[in-house]
Write an enzyme that holds these catalytic residues in place. Sequence first.
Site, PDB file in Angstrom:
ATOM      1  N   GLU A 146       0.835  -1.193   0.000  1.00  0.00           N
ATOM      2  CA  GLU A 146       0.000   0.000   0.000  1.00  0.00           C
ATOM      3  C   GLU A 146       0.874   1.248   0.000  1.00  0.00           C
ATOM      4  O   GLU A 146       2.099   1.161   0.173  1.00  0.00           O
ATOM      5  CB  GLU A 146      -0.946  -0.007   1.213  1.00  0.00           C
ATOM      6  CG  GLU A 146      -1.959  -1.140   1.173  1.00  0.00           C
ATOM      7  CD  GLU A 146      -2.886  -1.154   2.365  1.00  0.00           C
ATOM      8  OE1 GLU A 146      -3.936  -1.817   2.271  1.00  0.00           O
ATOM      9  OE2 GLU A 146      -2.576  -0.508   3.384  1.00  0.00           O
ATOM     10  N   HIS A 170      -9.121   9.837   4.455  1.00  0.00           N
ATOM     11  CA  HIS A 170      -8.802   8.814   3.453  1.00  0.00           C
ATOM     12  C   HIS A 170      -9.052   9.416   2.082  1.00  0.00           C
ATOM     13  O   HIS A 170     -10.116   9.990   1.826  1.00  0.00           O
ATOM     14  CB  HIS A 170      -9.665   7.568   3.653  1.00  0.00           C
ATOM     15  CG  HIS A 170      -9.126   6.372   2.922  1.00  0.00           C
ATOM     16  ND1 HIS A 170      -9.194   6.251   1.551  1.00  0.00           N
ATOM     17  CD2 HIS A 170      -8.485   5.271   3.363  1.00  0.00           C
ATOM     18  CE1 HIS A 170      -8.629   5.104   1.182  1.00  0.00           C
ATOM     19  NE2 HIS A 170      -8.192   4.499   2.273  1.00  0.00           N
ATOM     20  N   ARG A 218      -1.057   8.930   2.447  1.00  0.00           N
ATOM     21  CA  ARG A 218      -2.447   9.387   2.354  1.00  0.00           C
ATOM     22  C   ARG A 218      -2.601  10.900   2.440  1.00  0.00           C
ATOM     23  O   ARG A 218      -3.449  11.474   1.760  1.00  0.00           O
ATOM     24  CB  ARG A 218      -3.282   8.720   3.462  1.00  0.00           C
ATOM     25  CG  ARG A 218      -3.496   7.247   3.227  1.00  0.00           C
ATOM     26  CD  ARG A 218      -4.268   6.620   4.368  1.00  0.00           C
ATOM     27  NE  ARG A 218      -4.516   5.209   4.102  1.00  0.00           N
ATOM     28  CZ  ARG A 218      -5.121   4.393   4.942  1.00  0.00           C
ATOM     29  NH1 ARG A 218      -5.541   4.853   6.110  1.00  0.00           N
ATOM     30  NH2 ARG A 218      -5.316   3.121   4.640  1.00  0.00           N
ATOM     31  N   HIS A 237     -11.276   9.769   8.221  1.00  0.00           N
ATOM     32  CA  HIS A 237     -11.043   8.332   8.304  1.00  0.00           C
ATOM     33  C   HIS A 237     -10.415   7.881   9.623  1.00  0.00           C
ATOM     34  O   HIS A 237     -10.849   6.894  10.214  1.00  0.00           O
ATOM     35  CB  HIS A 237     -10.135   7.920   7.146  1.00  0.00           C
ATOM     36  CG  HIS A 237      -9.859   6.448   7.077  1.00  0.00           C
ATOM     37  ND1 HIS A 237     -10.864   5.497   7.020  1.00  0.00           N
ATOM     38  CD2 HIS A 237      -8.684   5.752   7.044  1.00  0.00           C
ATOM     39  CE1 HIS A 237     -10.320   4.289   6.957  1.00  0.00           C
ATOM     40  NE2 HIS A 237      -9.016   4.414   6.994  1.00  0.00           N
ATOM     41  N   ARG A 287      -0.746   8.722   9.683  1.00  0.00           N
ATOM     42  CA  ARG A 287      -0.660   7.269   9.844  1.00  0.00           C
ATOM     43  C   ARG A 287      -0.283   6.588   8.533  1.00  0.00           C
ATOM     44  O   ARG A 287      -0.880   6.852   7.490  1.00  0.00           O
ATOM     45  CB  ARG A 287      -2.003   6.712  10.331  1.00  0.00           C
ATOM     46  CG  ARG A 287      -2.034   5.180  10.444  1.00  0.00           C
ATOM     47  CD  ARG A 287      -3.355   4.725  11.004  1.00  0.00           C
ATOM     48  NE  ARG A 287      -4.462   4.921  10.083  1.00  0.00           N
ATOM     49  CZ  ARG A 287      -4.865   4.014   9.184  1.00  0.00           C
ATOM     50  NH1 ARG A 287      -4.228   2.858   9.066  1.00  0.00           N
ATOM     51  NH2 ARG A 287      -5.888   4.265   8.400  1.00  0.00           N
TER      52      ARG A 287
END
Length: 617
Positions: free
Chosen positions: A164, A282, A337, A398, A433
């Site tokens: 990811e 997100h 992100r 998110h 994060r």
Amino acid sequence: ASERARARATSGTRAAARARETRARGGEMHGESEISRTRARRGRGRGATDARVRVDFAVIGSGIAGLSYALDAAEVGEVAIVTKARAFEAATTYAQGGISAVVDTLDSVDEHVRDTCVAGGFLCDENAVRVMVEDSKAAVETLIERGTRFTRDDADGRLHLAREGGHSRHRIVHADDMTGKEIERALLEAAKANPRITFYEYHFAMELLKTRDGERCAGALVVDEARGKTIAFVASSTVLACGGAGHLFPSTTNPVVSTGDGIAMATRAGVAVANMEFMQFHPTALYTGEGGAAKLNQNENAFLITEAVRGHGGRLYNAEGERFMARYDEREELAPRDVVARSIDSEMKRTRAPCVFLDITHVDGEEIRRNFPGVAAELDRRGLDMTKQRIPVVPAAHYMCGGVSTNENGETSLRGLFACGEVAYTGVHGANRLASNSLLEGIVFARRAVVSVANEIDALRAELPSLDVDDEDLRRWLDERCDDLTRGDVLRNFTAEHDSWERDTRREIQRTMWNAAGIVRTTSEMEVALLKLRELAAACEERLSVTKGYTMQLAEVMNLLDAGELMLRCALMRKESRGLHYTLDYPEAVDDEKKPTFIADGATRPSLTRRPAPAPR
């Protein structure tokens, strides 16, 4: 096992209902926020408690952190799990991507630590990150032992590892694209089969109990939602594991239970919080507005399109059909992100479009459906075929990277109170994060917290009445030794909606927070928003004088106000842009600002120190 679990839950509720009614002595509310001071000025008499429960462990929340804590704690003593909806309704259930872990021989702890610190804007506590990553393999093995069925390679049966954004290696252990749902299933089954764990579903945690000297958390005051009765859970150890505050914003991937309850309870009890300015949006939630995908329910949360779709080759296009990520970051769609969310926000504003598009149609259709069965099925329900059509996406609130400040053993600034999962600030996430680190953080620090408690469980027990205390003696102890942090009377029809006032106020909070504390911020807008939240808090006090007691909706609105104020105060403290906090007034990162933002309104001992990860030389 499920029958036994239901029997235990029923017996726990009946035991509480049989307890005699009493009244606990009122106490002064802790915390120095304007909202908390407003409530304190209202003044409180004696708050009614209808029943009492004495346990070793009170766990508020039922996601990966709460359930992992409960399963380990059950080896030491009796556990009560308090959750305001059905236990399955936790943020963990909605986590799609996976859990990051160093299990591949080509990967290393150092690489995972570095990826985490880079994504976190070098604001991470490197010691905490290393603790988490070093325990990652054992955490995955524990989940497997407890029944989690992760996706494996067909050829050799090894764990299939995805990649990811922000990760330099394939290290995402997953269960197709429904990892959280599978983990929640396995842990819930294990917990409900354990005779030392009792579930209290549809029980709303209102406030923490504190000893009158302010030195000790003694449990929590909880409302039985069906009966509107207040139960005092007196616990040797209390753990907050009740998730974040996604519903501060109008569009969120969080479940309906994520209203900042744990953060609000902690700050009202004077517990230190940190880094609340870092709310992760997100980048790719499904857009269901005009011209977007079909909306199945007017009140539905934003459906998340997992980061793994981009990791599998998904490309982002703006409304004009252009790929745009290369203009913002050399990592393109695999950037962290915060970078992707800001890039999407910029493109939407530049093109005056309500969304952008995620395209994975260039990948074989069968491969897409094999790797993303959950996403594909959900989009099919909305008449959108991701193997042939681009997916309209937009950023949505998110994950909250800040929270109740803890050390590496989950301990907060209040003895006897622990926090783990999204509600906690462990120092792991820093300013942003890294994808799939949240499930890992939840289980690792929950298990460490149990070890910490177990080492001093005898002392913690000795500070409170014995586990077999008579109900009348427990009532008397609460009356004489504990502050009552209840905010006022609770209505018997606790879950009723009398009119649209609470719903309209919640929407006003969400509009205010999105405009001032969304992806791009300014000082003036945040200052105005802070004043607005305080006006709404005063309006809530007036509302209480009309309703003559709390409903669940009003309690949630006031928790959101507390969490929103903390977020704005932390954001105004940071005179730079870093990670998820981007302000036009201070658009660059500043070395002198590379430190956590702490708020310790009335905390009983000093805030826990943190050491940010050093930037590479």
